[in-house]
Design a protein around this motif. Structure first.
Motif, PDB file in Angstrom:
ATOM      1  N   ALA A 140       0.837  -1.203   0.000  1.00 38.54           N
ATOM      2  CA  ALA A 140       0.000   0.000   0.000  1.00 38.54           C
ATOM      3  C   ALA A 140       0.873   1.256   0.000  1.00 38.54           C
ATOM      4  CB  ALA A 140      -0.924  -0.001   1.207  1.00 38.54           C
ATOM      5  N   VAL A 141       1.916   1.231   0.823  1.00 35.83           N
ATOM      6  CA  VAL A 141       2.828   2.377   0.872  1.00 35.83           C
ATOM      7  C   VAL A 141       3.494   2.585  -0.482  1.00 35.83           C
ATOM      8  CG1 VAL A 141       4.975   3.223   1.853  1.00 35.83           C
ATOM      9  CG2 VAL A 141       3.260   2.204   3.336  1.00 35.83           C
ATOM     10  N   LEU A 171       2.461   1.717  -3.412  1.00 35.00           N
ATOM     11  CA  LEU A 171       1.510   2.249  -4.391  1.00 35.00           C
ATOM     12  C   LEU A 171       1.273   3.732  -4.145  1.00 35.00           C
ATOM     13  CD1 LEU A 171      -1.055  -0.656  -4.513  1.00 35.00           C
ATOM     14  CD2 LEU A 171       0.323   0.173  -6.412  1.00 35.00           C
ATOM     15  N   ALA A 172       1.130   4.095  -2.870  1.00 39.10           N
ATOM     16  CA  ALA A 172       0.905   5.504  -2.544  1.00 39.10           C
ATOM     17  C   ALA A 172       2.080   6.333  -3.045  1.00 39.10           C
ATOM     18  CB  ALA A 172       0.729   5.670  -1.045  1.00 39.10           C
ATOM     19  N   LYS A 173       3.280   5.776  -2.940  1.00 38.96           N
ATOM     20  CA  LYS A 173       4.459   6.509  -3.413  1.00 38.96           C
ATOM     21  C   LYS A 173       4.466   6.625  -4.930  1.00 38.96           C
ATOM     22  CE  LYS A 173       7.797   5.882   0.263  1.00 38.96           C
ATOM     23  NZ  LYS A 173       8.891   5.023   0.736  1.00 38.96           N
ATOM     24  N   LYS A 174       3.917   5.601  -5.606  1.00 39.12           N
ATOM     25  CA  LYS A 174       3.836   5.643  -7.068  1.00 39.12           C
ATOM     26  C   LYS A 174       2.916   6.775  -7.512  1.00 39.12           C
ATOM     27  CE  LYS A 174       6.250   2.939  -9.460  1.00 39.12           C
ATOM     28  NZ  LYS A 174       7.166   3.970  -9.750  1.00 39.12           N
ATOM     29  N   ILE A 175       1.930   7.064  -6.670  1.00 36.98           N
ATOM     30  CA  ILE A 175       0.986   8.116  -7.036  1.00 36.98           C
ATOM     31  C   ILE A 175       1.485   9.486  -6.586  1.00 36.98           C
ATOM     32  CG2 ILE A 175      -1.357   8.992  -6.705  1.00 36.98           C
ATOM     33  CD1 ILE A 175      -2.216   6.067  -6.299  1.00 36.98           C
ATOM     34  N   PHE A 176       1.898   9.570  -5.323  1.00 38.19           N
ATOM     35  CA  PHE A 176       2.189  10.892  -4.766  1.00 38.19           C
ATOM     36  C   PHE A 176       3.671  11.243  -4.727  1.00 38.19           C
ATOM     37  CE2 PHE A 176      -1.763   9.461  -2.664  1.00 38.19           C
ATOM     38  CZ  PHE A 176      -2.613  10.412  -3.192  1.00 38.19           C
ATOM     39  N   GLY A 177       4.523  10.304  -5.057  1.00 39.93           N
ATOM     40  CA  GLY A 177       5.949  10.581  -4.914  1.00 39.93           C
ATOM     41  C   GLY A 177       6.309  10.504  -3.452  1.00 39.93           C
ATOM     42  N   SER A 178       6.493  11.662  -2.841  1.00 42.85           N
ATOM     43  CA  SER A 178       6.764  11.648  -1.410  1.00 42.85           C
ATOM     44  C   SER A 178       5.445  11.674  -0.652  1.00 42.85           C
ATOM     45  CB  SER A 178       7.612  12.854  -1.051  1.00 42.85           C
ATOM     46  OG  SER A 178       7.325  13.256   0.261  1.00 42.85           O
ATOM     47  N   LEU A 179       5.398  10.981   0.483  1.00 48.82           N
ATOM     48  CA  LEU A 179       4.161  10.971   1.262  1.00 48.82           C
ATOM     49  C   LEU A 179       4.125  12.106   2.275  1.00 48.82           C
ATOM     50  CD1 LEU A 179       3.536   7.183   1.918  1.00 48.82           C
ATOM     51  CD2 LEU A 179       2.712   8.640   0.107  1.00 48.82           C
ATOM     52  N   ASN A 180       5.184  12.898   2.294  1.00 42.77           N
ATOM     53  CA  ASN A 180       5.262  13.973   3.272  1.00 42.77           C
ATOM     54  C   ASN A 180       4.062  14.898   3.186  1.00 42.77           C
ATOM     55  OD1 ASN A 180       7.563  13.153   4.442  1.00 42.77           O
ATOM     56  ND2 ASN A 180       8.906  14.412   3.156  1.00 42.77           N
ATOM     57  N   HIS A 238       2.117   2.198   8.672  1.00 41.02           N
ATOM     58  CA  HIS A 238       3.167   2.189   7.647  1.00 41.02           C
ATOM     59  C   HIS A 238       3.221   3.520   6.898  1.00 41.02           C
ATOM     60  CE1 HIS A 238       4.283  -1.983   7.988  1.00 41.02           C
ATOM     61  NE2 HIS A 238       5.101  -1.840   6.966  1.00 41.02           N
ATOM     62  N   LEU A 239       2.035   4.025   6.561  1.00 42.69           N
ATOM     63  CA  LEU A 239       1.989   5.277   5.803  1.00 42.69           C
ATOM     64  C   LEU A 239       2.600   6.402   6.619  1.00 42.69           C
ATOM     65  CD1 LEU A 239      -1.564   4.948   4.248  1.00 42.69           C
ATOM     66  CD2 LEU A 239       0.588   5.050   2.988  1.00 42.69           C
ATOM     67  N   ASP A 269     -18.338  14.896   3.909  1.00 41.53           N
ATOM     68  CA  ASP A 269     -17.929  16.305   3.911  1.00 41.53           C
ATOM     69  C   ASP A 269     -16.439  16.457   4.192  1.00 41.53           C
ATOM     70  OD1 ASP A 269     -20.540  17.063   3.503  1.00 41.53           O
ATOM     71  OD2 ASP A 269     -20.993  16.988   5.670  1.00 41.53           O
ATOM     72  N   THR A 270     -15.864  15.480   4.857  1.00 36.81           N
ATOM     73  CA  THR A 270     -14.470  15.588   5.261  1.00 36.81           C
ATOM     74  C   THR A 270     -13.540  14.842   4.321  1.00 36.81           C
ATOM     75  OG1 THR A 270     -15.506  14.982   7.337  1.00 36.81           O
ATOM     76  CG2 THR A 270     -13.221  15.709   7.436  1.00 36.81           C
ATOM     77  N   CYS A 271     -14.107  13.836   3.661  1.00 39.18           N
ATOM     78  CA  CYS A 271     -13.263  12.869   2.971  1.00 39.18           C
ATOM     79  C   CYS A 271     -12.368  13.504   1.907  1.00 39.18           C
ATOM     80  CB  CYS A 271     -14.138  11.801   2.340  1.00 39.18           C
ATOM     81  SG  CYS A 271     -13.252  10.290   2.080  1.00 39.18           S
ATOM     82  N   ASP A 272     -12.834  14.576   1.270  1.00 38.54           N
ATOM     83  CA  ASP A 272     -12.031  15.158   0.191  1.00 38.54           C
ATOM     84  C   ASP A 272     -10.736  15.781   0.695  1.00 38.54           C
ATOM     85  OD1 ASP A 272     -12.616  18.310   0.400  1.00 38.54           O
ATOM     86  OD2 ASP A 272     -14.400  17.157   0.947  1.00 38.54           O
ATOM     87  N   ARG A 273     -10.649  15.957   2.008  1.00 36.50           N
ATOM     88  CA  ARG A 273      -9.398  16.506   2.541  1.00 36.50           C
ATOM     89  C   ARG A 273      -8.290  15.463   2.579  1.00 36.50           C
ATOM     90  NH1 ARG A 273     -11.639  19.010   7.925  1.00 36.50           N
ATOM     91  NH2 ARG A 273      -9.463  19.260   8.504  1.00 36.50           N
ATOM     92  N   ALA A 274      -8.670  14.189   2.467  1.00 36.24           N
ATOM     93  CA  ALA A 274      -7.675  13.118   2.555  1.00 36.24           C
ATOM     94  C   ALA A 274      -7.126  12.761   1.181  1.00 36.24           C
ATOM     95  CB  ALA A 274      -8.301  11.894   3.192  1.00 36.24           C
ATOM     96  N   ASP A 275      -5.840  12.472   1.127  1.00 30.45           N
ATOM     97  CA  ASP A 275      -5.229  12.008  -0.114  1.00 30.45           C
ATOM     98  C   ASP A 275      -5.334  10.491  -0.213  1.00 30.45           C
ATOM     99  OD1 ASP A 275      -3.872  14.604  -1.005  1.00 30.45           O
ATOM    100  OD2 ASP A 275      -3.179  14.367   1.071  1.00 30.45           O
ATOM    101  N   ILE A 276      -5.245   9.847   0.951  1.00 34.34           N
ATOM    102  CA  ILE A 276      -5.296   8.397   0.983  1.00 34.34           C
ATOM    103  C   ILE A 276      -6.425   7.972   1.914  1.00 34.34           C
ATOM    104  CG2 ILE A 276      -4.007   6.303   1.534  1.00 34.34           C
ATOM    105  CD1 ILE A 276      -1.466   8.138   1.249  1.00 34.34           C
TER     106      ILE A 276
END
Lengths: 267, 431
Positions: free
Chosen positions: B166-167, B169-178, B197-198, B235-242
């Motif tokens: 999962a991490v 894949l997230a890096k493949k999308i966002f590059g850095s997770l910072n 992990h994230l 209402d809140t979910c759009d604030r999350a990237d993952i």
């Protein structure tokens, strides 16, 4: 001699072209390193070729069509090197090398360049115009390349097939950033370049017809460019829609370029 | 010369034993000093990580009792840990060190931290002079081998577990997770692990939402995050990237129209949905939206298993590389052993030559420059011819195990004195 150096540079870029075709099926560190070195060597020879041309003719003769192609290729390589240094990825090379190779090929094989017949007082303006436009083109080419990579990476993520071929492409957001930054960087150059060009044409040839193919295509390209920036800025368009727009701008740019070669203002 | 290695790792000893043998960082220099003072030890290195404690020693003559060193250092009943110890010497010790540095002996094979830890151990041993000549060679080689394994195999590049996939894949999308925001919808062991992990990889804040608000706020407190009422989810979910979902809902809670809503609110910035729930929480239709990437448990599982088999293949290749490197390093060590003998053989014969020339000098009377040169060339030629065979024999022998025998033989034949030559360097010898 300058053509000879240019041909050496062409040979180096050919290595990059090879990379572009191989990178689609597999990629490794070793290949990356060779390609980068070949590209650097190519740029050195390219630079020598450009400088020698200037020294020989005693002036900055960007106005000759073959020199513009050569200079554009060189600028694209500079931008590409910047991306490699900042983002540590050679993937944009998949698009950049074919373009650079083609431009250099045209510049090094065509007839001897003929100079634009404007030995007039406007040489400074002409140079400014061409240099700015070239910088804009270079940024546009890179941005276009980035949107193609974006599509590739997006497709691989969507199809859940992230291993293999695409595992070495940079992250989606990084590609997006490269594309957007080069767009941002290129726009002022393009705008100022067009202004300089229009001023030049007006003072040299009097009133210029907006429907002259060259002017029309240039304006069209600029408009698409503007739309591209606006949608990205405002609605965050990226991926497929942005890629279509970027292709549109790129196409207009190529056509404007072609119009430039085939057609000249008559004084 | 002898390399010895003794230690425990996650495979040989349970955590209770490893804990007792762990040496805190502040005590490492002291431990190293005592190690090189231990009888028979010329150079030493101590590697202490959460998964292993290892002592590596090099002795010029014979071997040393490293078990005794451990007993003395830890003041422990030997029964407490002795049965968990493994011990290697020579070739096996070299191989073990190469395997450890290349992360083949790690709990998560291919994880990159271990090389850094070996490098730190090396740096602190160098700092107190515990590593200077042969261990220096060995460690430098181990780093090179690790690098070779890393570049020539894909061992370090793929992830193993669901959470790390999962991490990845997230890096493949966002590059850095910072600075990326994570949203946990529904609480569960697996989603918790993925979130952990994230965060370990740089993701910033956490929102937690659950049918029971209690559970959500508990979990949120654990992560220093924020609990969200389930009603306010959309209402809140759009604030999350993952977004990690694992609710027990019988039907999808995220549908295409939600995705469209999120995207327009986020100005099309990409979103990554990790759906661990069965039945699924996220409508697969959502994956068709530009900028939304949905991975369900099967997709993740598939990525993991393809990774595992890849990794096994890569590990085999890495083992091959290490075997080759162990041989190469041993050959190099043997060459090092014959070099002093070759040098003293050359010195010896040169001394004889000079002495003989000086002896006959007086009887020859005055010589022209040409004659001088001729005598010099003649004697040199003879010496060179005589030396040729012994030297080439020594060099060939260096590659085999018989090196020491041949070295002894040559020394006895030519009556060469044991001379400390270039081998003595650094400051470690005097303490």
């Amino acid at each position: 001699m300058s053509v000879l150096w240019l041909r050496v540079a062409l040979a180096c870029y050919a290595v990059g072209l090879l990379y572009a075709s191989v990178a689609l099926t597999r990629s490794n560190e070793w290949l990356n390193r060779i390609v980068l070195h070949a590209a650097y060597v190519g740029m050195v020879f390219h630079f020598v070729s450009l400088t020698e041309e200037i020294v020989l003719t005693g002036k900055i003769s960007l106005a000759s069509i073959h020199n513009t192609e050569s200079a554009l290729a060189f600028l694209i390589m500079i931008v590409f090197t910047g991306v490699v240094l900042v983002y540590r990825t050679t993937s944009p090379g998949i698009v950049v090398f074919p373009v650079v190779f083609l431009l250099t090929l045209l510049a090094s094989t065509g007839d001897r360049p003929f100079l634009l017949a404007s030995e007039s007082v406007h040489r400074g303006w002409l140079f400014t115009h061409i240099a700015l436009i070239l910088a804009g083109y270079a940024a546009l080419v890179l941005s276009f390349g980035a949107s193609l990579l974006y599509l590739l990476q997006e497709r691989s993520l969507k199809s859940k097939n992230v291993g293999g071929i695409f595992s070495r492409l940079p992250a989606l957001e990084v590609i997006d950033e490269i594309g957007f930054r080069s767009l941002l960087l290129g726009f002022p150059f393009m705008t100022l370049g067009l202004i300089a060009g229009t001023t030049l044409a007006e003072t040299t040839f009097g009133r210029v017809n907006v429907f002259d193919p060259k002017i029309f295509l240039s304006l069209l390209m600029w408009a698409v460019y503007l739309v591209l920036l606006y949608t990205r800025w405002n609605a965050g368009w990226r991926g497929r829609r942005a890629a279509y727009l970027a292709s549109g701008a790129f196409l207009a740019a190529v056509l404007a370029w072609a119009a430039n070669t085939l057609h000249r203002f008559v004084s | 010369m002898k390399f010895q290695l003794i230690g425990v790792n996650h495979k040989s000893a349970p955590i209770e034993v490893r804990e007792r043998l762990a040496i805190p960082e502040s005590r490492i220099p002291d431990a190293l000093k005592r190690l090189v003072q231990h009888p028979g030890v010329d150079e030493g290195l101590i590697l202490c990580t959460c998964n292993r404690v290892e002592v590596l020693a090099q002795s010029k003559n014979g071997s040393s009792d490293l078990r005794k060193f451990l007993r003395e250092f830890f003041h422990l009943e030997s029964t407490a840990y002795e049965s968990h110890l493994y011990e290697y010497s020579e070739r096996d010790a070299i191989r073990h060190l190469f395997r450890v540095s290349s992360s083949l002996d790690s709990m998560v094979v291919g994880e990159p931290q271990i090389l850094g830890q070996v490098k730190e151990a090396y740096a602190s041993a160098r700092a107190v002079g515990a590593v200077h000549s042969h261990l220096d060679l060995l460690l430098t080689r181990a780093f090179a081998v690790a690098k070779r394994v890393r570049t020539e195999t894909a061992l370090g590049s793929s992830a193993v577990s669901i959470a790390s996939v999962a991490v990845e894949l997230a890096k493949k999308i966002f590059g850095s997770l910072n600075g990326k925001q994570v949203f946990l919808v529904g609480a569960g062991k697996m989603s918790e692990l993925a979130a952990r992990h994230l965060i370990a990889n740089g993701a910033e804040s956490i929102f937690v939402s659950n049918r029971t608000y209690e559970r959500a706020s508990q979990l949120a407190a654990q992560f220093d995050g924020q609990a969200i009422l389930f009603d306010q989810l959309y209402d809140t979910c759009d604030r999350a990237d993952i977004v990690i979902t694992s609710t027990g809902a019988p039907h999808a809670i995220f549908r295409r129209e939600h995705g469209e809503l999120f995207l327009s609110r986020r100005k099309n910035r990409p979103m990554f949905f990790i759906d661990i729930a069965v039945p699924r929480d996220v409508d697969p239709e959502m994956n068709k939206l530009d900028g939304i990437f949905v991975y369900d448990i099967d997709d993740l599982q598939q990525a993991v298993s393809s990774n595992l088999s890849d990794r096994r293949k890569e590990a085999e290749r890495a083992e091959e590389i290490i075997s080759v490197e162990v041989e190469r390093f041993q050959a190099r060590l043997h060459t090092l052993e014959v070099v002093p003998t070759i040098v003293s053989l050359q010195d010896h014969l040169e001394t004889i030559r000079q002495a003989e020339i000086d002896r006959v000098r007086g009887r020859l009377g005055p010589l022209s420059l040409e004659q001088e040169l001729a005598i010099d060339a003649l004697t040199r030629g003879i010496v060179k011819k005589i030396m040729h065979t012994p030297i080439s024999t020594l060099k060939t022998a260096a590659r085999d195990t018989e090196a020491t025998t041949v070295v002894d033989l040559v020394r006895r034949l030519f009556n060469l004195q044991e001379k400390k030559t270039a081998a003595k360097s650094g400051s470690g010898d005097d303490n």
